[in-house]
Scaffold this active site. Structure first.
Site, PDB file in Angstrom:
ATOM      1  N   ASP A  29       0.846  -1.193   0.000  1.00 18.62           N
ATOM      2  CA  ASP A  29       0.000   0.000   0.000  1.00 18.62           C
ATOM      3  C   ASP A  29       0.883   1.246   0.000  1.00 18.62           C
ATOM      4  O   ASP A  29       1.889   1.326   0.712  1.00 18.62           O
ATOM      5  CB  ASP A  29      -0.915   0.001   1.234  1.00 18.62           C
ATOM      6  CG  ASP A  29      -2.054   0.996   1.092  1.00 18.62           C
ATOM      7  OD1 ASP A  29      -3.215   0.549   0.971  1.00 18.62           O
ATOM      8  OD2 ASP A  29      -1.796   2.216   1.108  1.00 18.62           O
ATOM      9  N   GLU A  94     -12.061   3.446  -1.113  1.00 17.52           N
ATOM     10  CA  GLU A  94     -11.553   4.509  -1.990  1.00 17.52           C
ATOM     11  C   GLU A  94     -11.378   4.028  -3.424  1.00 17.52           C
ATOM     12  O   GLU A  94     -11.562   4.795  -4.362  1.00 17.52           O
ATOM     13  CB  GLU A  94     -10.197   5.014  -1.476  1.00 17.52           C
ATOM     14  CG  GLU A  94     -10.255   5.681  -0.112  1.00 17.52           C
ATOM     15  CD  GLU A  94      -8.862   5.936   0.464  1.00 17.52           C
ATOM     16  OE1 GLU A  94      -7.857   5.690  -0.235  1.00 17.52           O
ATOM     17  OE2 GLU A  94      -8.795   6.373   1.625  1.00 17.52           O
ATOM     18  N   HIS A  99     -10.481  -5.490  -3.039  1.00 16.64           N
ATOM     19  CA  HIS A  99      -9.130  -5.867  -2.624  1.00 16.64           C
ATOM     20  C   HIS A  99      -9.139  -6.184  -1.142  1.00 16.64           C
ATOM     21  O   HIS A  99      -9.990  -5.689  -0.390  1.00 16.64           O
ATOM     22  CB  HIS A  99      -8.126  -4.742  -2.928  1.00 16.64           C
ATOM     23  CG  HIS A  99      -8.553  -3.404  -2.429  1.00 16.64           C
ATOM     24  ND1 HIS A  99      -9.505  -2.642  -3.073  1.00 16.64           N
ATOM     25  CD2 HIS A  99      -8.202  -2.702  -1.324  1.00 16.64           C
ATOM     26  CE1 HIS A  99      -9.694  -1.532  -2.391  1.00 16.64           C
ATOM     27  NE2 HIS A  99      -8.920  -1.536  -1.323  1.00 16.64           N
ATOM     28  N   HIS A 101      -6.963  -5.943   2.265  1.00 15.05           N
ATOM     29  CA  HIS A 101      -5.828  -5.347   2.972  1.00 15.05           C
ATOM     30  C   HIS A 101      -5.257  -6.401   3.917  1.00 15.05           C
ATOM     31  O   HIS A 101      -6.013  -7.003   4.697  1.00 15.05           O
ATOM     32  CB  HIS A 101      -6.264  -4.154   3.826  1.00 15.05           C
ATOM     33  CG  HIS A 101      -6.766  -2.972   3.069  1.00 15.05           C
ATOM     34  ND1 HIS A 101      -6.004  -1.840   2.862  1.00 15.05           N
ATOM     35  CD2 HIS A 101      -7.959  -2.722   2.482  1.00 15.05           C
ATOM     36  CE1 HIS A 101      -6.706  -0.947   2.189  1.00 15.05           C
ATOM     37  NE2 HIS A 101      -7.901  -1.457   1.949  1.00 15.05           N
TER      38      HIS A 101
HETATM   39  P1  AMP Z   1      -9.731   1.196   0.156  1.00 13.77           P
HETATM   40  O1  AMP Z   1      -9.988   2.404   1.006  1.00 13.77           O
HETATM   41  O2  AMP Z   1     -10.079  -0.087   0.860  1.00 13.77           O
HETATM   42  O3  AMP Z   1     -10.366   1.311  -1.214  1.00 13.77           O
HETATM   43  O4  AMP Z   1      -8.168   1.129  -0.019  1.00 13.77           O
HETATM   44  C1  AMP Z   1      -7.477   1.677  -1.096  1.00 13.77           C
HETATM   45  C2  AMP Z   1      -6.033   1.634  -0.745  1.00 13.77           C
HETATM   46  O5  AMP Z   1      -5.266   1.841  -1.913  1.00 13.77           O
HETATM   47  C3  AMP Z   1      -5.610   2.720   0.266  1.00 13.77           C
HETATM   48  O6  AMP Z   1      -5.091   2.102   1.438  1.00 13.77           O
HETATM   49  C4  AMP Z   1      -4.545   3.507  -0.489  1.00 13.77           C
HETATM   50  O7  AMP Z   1      -3.487   3.934   0.337  1.00 13.77           O
HETATM   51  C5  AMP Z   1      -4.093   2.514  -1.533  1.00 13.77           C
HETATM   52  N1  AMP Z   1      -3.526   3.098  -2.739  1.00 13.77           N
HETATM   53  C6  AMP Z   1      -4.007   4.140  -3.457  1.00 13.77           C
HETATM   54  N2  AMP Z   1      -3.224   4.381  -4.517  1.00 13.77           N
HETATM   55  C7  AMP Z   1      -2.220   3.468  -4.469  1.00 13.77           C
HETATM   56  C8  AMP Z   1      -1.074   3.201  -5.294  1.00 13.77           C
HETATM   57  N3  AMP Z   1      -0.800   3.932  -6.394  1.00 13.77           N
HETATM   58  N4  AMP Z   1      -0.258   2.182  -4.947  1.00 13.77           N
HETATM   59  C9  AMP Z   1      -0.515   1.453  -3.835  1.00 13.77           C
HETATM   60  N5  AMP Z   1      -1.571   1.644  -3.031  1.00 13.77           N
HETATM   61  C10 AMP Z   1      -2.417   2.640  -3.332  1.00 13.77           C
END
Ligand code: AMP
Length: 114
Positions: A29, A94, A99, A101
């Site tokens: 992440d 987001e 996915h 975590h």
């Molecule tokens: P969610 O809130 O469950 O949709 O998690 C999305 C995650 O993607 C967040 O923890 C972000 O920090 C992560 N994220 C966003 N852009 C990137 C990126 N370019 N590379 C790696 N992780 C990312």
């Protein structure tokens, strides 16, 4: 519409990959919330956990198998870790490409902040 994670999987946006097979990838992440914070992402996008169907059962099970393998590889299996799937607005999602975590490497505190 192409998701951010599809662009990462396709190599258009760089990421720190730790795993790839024919069904899922995993990368670190970009804003880690713990010493280990990996995202396990299916190559075939499913927008949210609320869109999951029976056709996805094997894929979702595979994501958990990969999560356990990566936890062992990262050295966090014995102490424990947390697997999270955020869904839609109240879940704090987001990126609308389902996915998992994988978080660990320190005590993670309460499951939900109040
Ligand atoms: P969610 O809130 O469950 O949709 O998690 C999305 C995650 O993607 C967040 O923890 C972000 O920090 C992560 N994220 C966003 N852009 C990137 C990126 N370019 N590379 C790696 N992780 C990312």
């Amino acid at each position: 519409m192409t998701t951010l994670f599809e662009r990462i999987i396709g190599g258009e946006i760089p990421a720190n990959f730790v795993y790839r097979d024919e069904r899922v990838v995993a990368f670190r992440d970009i804003h880690p919330r713990a010493p280990v914070h990996l995202l396990i992402v299916p190559i075939r996008p499913i927008p949210t956990a609320d869109d999951v169907t029976e056709a996805d059962e094997a894929l979702l099970g595979h994501m958990f198998v990969v999560a356990a393998q990566l936890a062992r590889r990262e050295g966090i299996s014995a102490d424990g870790y947390r697997l999270i799937v955020n869904c839609n607005q109240h879940g704090g999602q987001e990126v609308f490409h389902l996915h998992l975590h994988l978080l660990g490497g320190k005590p993670l505190g309460p499951m939900v902040s109040v």
